[in-house]
Structures are given as C-alpha cells and as structure tokens.
Write a protein that holds these residues in place. Sequence first.
Motif, PDB file in Angstrom:
ATOM      1  N   PRO A 239      38.836  41.055  37.191  1.00 57.37           N
ATOM      2  CA  PRO A 239      37.561  41.462  36.580  1.00 57.37           C
ATOM      3  C   PRO A 239      37.165  42.858  37.055  1.00 57.37           C
ATOM      4  CG  PRO A 239      37.386  39.269  37.573  1.00 57.37           C
ATOM      5  CD  PRO A 239      38.700  39.839  37.981  1.00 57.37           C
ATOM      6  N   SER A 240      36.430  43.571  36.234  1.00 61.41           N
ATOM      7  CA  SER A 240      36.092  44.962  36.563  1.00 61.41           C
ATOM      8  C   SER A 240      35.302  45.072  37.858  1.00 61.41           C
ATOM      9  CB  SER A 240      35.322  45.607  35.413  1.00 61.41           C
ATOM     10  OG  SER A 240      34.133  44.876  35.153  1.00 61.41           O
ATOM     11  N   GLY A 241      34.514  44.059  38.197  1.00 63.10           N
ATOM     12  CA  GLY A 241      33.754  44.093  39.446  1.00 63.10           C
ATOM     13  C   GLY A 241      34.616  43.913  40.680  1.00 63.10           C
ATOM     14  N   MET A 242      35.848  43.448  40.496  1.00 60.08           N
ATOM     15  CA  MET A 242      36.742  43.220  41.623  1.00 60.08           C
ATOM     16  C   MET A 242      37.919  44.186  41.626  1.00 60.08           C
ATOM     17  SD  MET A 242      36.889  39.066  41.715  1.00 60.08           S
ATOM     18  CE  MET A 242      37.839  39.075  43.222  1.00 60.08           C
ATOM     19  N   ALA A 243      37.814  45.270  40.872  1.00 60.86           N
ATOM     20  CA  ALA A 243      38.925  46.209  40.735  1.00 60.86           C
ATOM     21  C   ALA A 243      39.338  46.799  42.080  1.00 60.86           C
ATOM     22  CB  ALA A 243      38.559  47.318  39.758  1.00 60.86           C
ATOM     23  N   HIS A 244      38.367  47.253  42.872  1.00 60.07           N
ATOM     24  CA  HIS A 244      38.696  47.876  44.153  1.00 60.07           C
ATOM     25  C   HIS A 244      39.317  46.860  45.107  1.00 60.07           C
ATOM     26  CE1 HIS A 244      38.567  50.840  47.293  1.00 60.07           C
ATOM     27  NE2 HIS A 244      37.852  50.029  48.070  1.00 60.07           N
ATOM     28  N   GLU A 245      38.774  45.645  45.142  1.00 61.77           N
ATOM     29  CA  GLU A 245      39.329  44.610  46.018  1.00 61.77           C
ATOM     30  C   GLU A 245      40.736  44.218  45.573  1.00 61.77           C
ATOM     31  OE1 GLU A 245      38.273  40.276  47.944  1.00 61.77           O
ATOM     32  OE2 GLU A 245      36.793  41.263  46.695  1.00 61.77           O
TER      33      GLU A 245
END
Length: 195
Positions: free
Chosen positions: A40-46
């Motif tokens: 998901p875009s909110g978890m891209a960095h993780e």
Amino acid sequence: DARGYVSTGFFCYSSLAALAFCATLGVSIWPGLPAFIGAPSGMAHEAQKLFFVCGALWAASFSIYAIGPLCLAFQEGYLSNYSQVAAGLMTLCTLAFLAFHGASIIGFALAMGIPPLLANVALAAYFLLMRHRRVRPSFSYWKASRLGTLMGIGGPMLLVQIADVWIVYSVNIMIAHRLGAAQVPLYAVPATAFI
C-alpha cells in the motif's frame, strides 16, 4: 592444493555476496518497488526498508554458504546440523522475546535472518580457524585456473540452485504483485507446500 580450491570457492561466494548486496541496494531504492510488490502507498518506505534488510541478510549469507558443504566434504556434516539446531534455538528465543515486547516487520525479519547467519559464522570460525586450519581460505591461494575447475564441476549445479531459490522465494512477491500484499498469507502457505 585443497586450500587453494577452498580459498577460490570462498572468495567467489564473497564476490557473489557483494553483487547480491549491490543488486539489493539498487532494487530497494527503486521508486517502483512498493507498487511492484503490491505494498500500500502508506507503507512504501517500510516496504523498501524491509526489502533492503531481507536482501542484505540474504547477500551476507552467500559469503559463508560454502561452510556446510565443506563440513560434508570432511565427513563432519553433523557440525552443520549442530549449527542449524543452534540457529533454530536462537530464532525461537528471539521470536519469544519479540512476542512479549512487540516488534515491527523489520524486527521480525532480523529475528528470522540474523540467528542462522550468526550460527554459520560461528561454524565457519570453528571449522576453519580451529578444527581444520590447513584449509583456511587465504587470498594468496586464489587462482583463476581453480575457478575454471570448480565451475566445470559446480557451474551447472549452481545454476539449478539459483533457479530453485528464485522459484521458492519469488512466490510471495508474485502473489503480492498480482493480488496485493494482504493476500500473501492466504496463498503463500499452500503455494509453499506444493513447491
């Protein structure tokens, strides 16, 4: 002469480790990675950090991969088994600690990856520095002609093993890409059982 072949093998695996690490670093900073694996875009960095951690552990394992087969060659494969049991116990203790104290997905990946790596490092140190010093790898024993001999025997087997690793470990990435990251647990267990 055995020391020369062992040295050549270990330095080749170390070169593969360096290449795998560079590839992992390159892919982990690729902006399209989160979308490719279905994060998901909110978890891209993780997702990018997790990919780097897992890839770095995988790459580090290349440099000492040969210690298990070397133990078998010396008819001391039981040492490798002891190492695996120790790694399993360390992993179990680490996971128990994380279960009671909480952790992120990256913490879980480290808990699963570091104990086997440490167990193999300990096995390599024991086997090469204490038990069989006469075959301890040394850069001065590395020769390209020995690499040709090793690859003539082990090259085809290496390609088969790389293909096998790719098949086994790419399943989760393919599931995440096609169905989304949330669907991986639903399909990964049955897929792993049949591969």
